[in-house]
Design a protein around this motif. Structure first.
Motif, short mmCIF file in Angstrom:
data_model
loop_
_atom_site.label_atom_id
_atom_site.label_comp_id
_atom_site.label_asym_id
_atom_site.label_seq_id
_atom_site.Cartn_x
_atom_site.Cartn_y
_atom_site.Cartn_z
N LYS A 119 0.82 -0.98 -0.13
CA LYS A 119 -0.13 0.16 0.01
C LYS A 119 0.87 1.13 -0.07
N LEU A 120 0.72 2.15 -0.97
CA LEU A 120 1.68 3.23 -1.27
C LEU A 120 0.89 4.53 -1.09
N LYS A 121 1.45 5.53 -0.68
CA LYS A 121 0.80 6.67 -0.63
C LYS A 121 1.52 7.53 -1.76
N LEU A 122 0.85 8.30 -2.72
CA LEU A 122 1.45 9.22 -3.60
C LEU A 122 1.57 10.54 -3.20
N LEU A 123 2.79 11.06 -3.25
CA LEU A 123 3.06 12.36 -2.78
C LEU A 123 3.55 13.32 -3.83
N PHE A 151 -2.51 7.67 -12.21
CA PHE A 151 -3.03 6.15 -12.36
C PHE A 151 -2.18 5.26 -13.33
N MET A 152 -1.58 5.83 -14.59
CA MET A 152 -0.93 5.45 -15.47
C MET A 152 0.65 4.94 -14.81
N THR A 153 1.06 6.05 -14.21
CA THR A 153 2.47 6.17 -13.36
C THR A 153 2.54 4.79 -12.54
N MET A 154 1.36 4.98 -11.84
CA MET A 154 1.14 3.85 -10.62
C MET A 154 1.18 2.34 -11.34
N LYS A 155 0.44 2.32 -12.31
CA LYS A 155 0.48 0.99 -12.85
C LYS A 155 1.51 0.31 -13.77
N ALA A 156 1.73 1.37 -14.74
CA ALA A 156 2.79 0.97 -15.60
C ALA A 156 4.25 1.14 -14.81
N ILE A 192 -3.33 4.20 -1.78
CA ILE A 192 -4.24 4.33 -0.78
C ILE A 192 -4.96 5.73 -1.14
N ASN A 193 -4.24 6.63 -1.79
CA ASN A 193 -4.77 8.20 -2.00
C ASN A 193 -5.01 8.30 -3.41
N LEU A 194 -5.14 7.38 -4.29
CA LEU A 194 -5.32 7.38 -5.68
C LEU A 194 -6.76 7.69 -6.08
N THR A 195 -7.09 8.72 -6.43
CA THR A 195 -8.65 9.30 -6.54
C THR A 195 -8.83 9.10 -8.16
N GLU A 196 -8.15 9.39 -8.91
CA GLU A 196 -8.34 9.38 -10.32
C GLU A 196 -8.56 8.08 -10.89
N SER A 197 -9.79 7.46 -11.51
CA SER A 197 -9.95 6.28 -12.07
C SER A 197 -9.96 6.24 -13.55
N VAL A 198 -9.56 5.35 -14.15
CA VAL A 198 -9.50 5.29 -15.73
C VAL A 198 -10.65 4.24 -15.96
#
Length: 81
Positions: A37-41, A51-56, A75-81
């Motif tokens: 579980k990561l927190k994007l800062l 989201f793409m950075t996270m997945k790819a 845990i704080n990713l609100t943008e969904s594709v």
């Protein structure tokens, strides 16, 4: 080597790219079923492409370097594709 150390080492390989765009990532926890579980800062928390950075990028780097990891979530990713 501890699982957290392995995950951190994997993140170090992509951190320069995240920081170049004004972002970063922090490990919040590794669950008992080996989900990171990561927190994007910084900019990573608000960027439309996070989201793409996270997945790819982030997920791929961690799962390639640490085969025991079964998943990666922000845990704080609100943008969904």
């Amino acid at each position: 080597m501890e699982l957290l150390e392995q995950v951190e080492q994997a993140l170090e390989t992509i951190r320069p790219y995240l920081k170049a765009d004004g972002g970063d990532v922090a490990v919040e926890e590794i669950t008992t079923d080996n989900v990171v579980k990561l927190k994007l800062l910084g900019n990573c928390g608000s960027c439309k492409m996070s989201f793409m950075t996270m997945k790819a990028g982030i997920e791929q780097a961690i799962m390639k370097a640490v085969p025991q990891i079964t998943g990666v979530e922000a845990i704080n990713l609100t943008e969904s594709v």
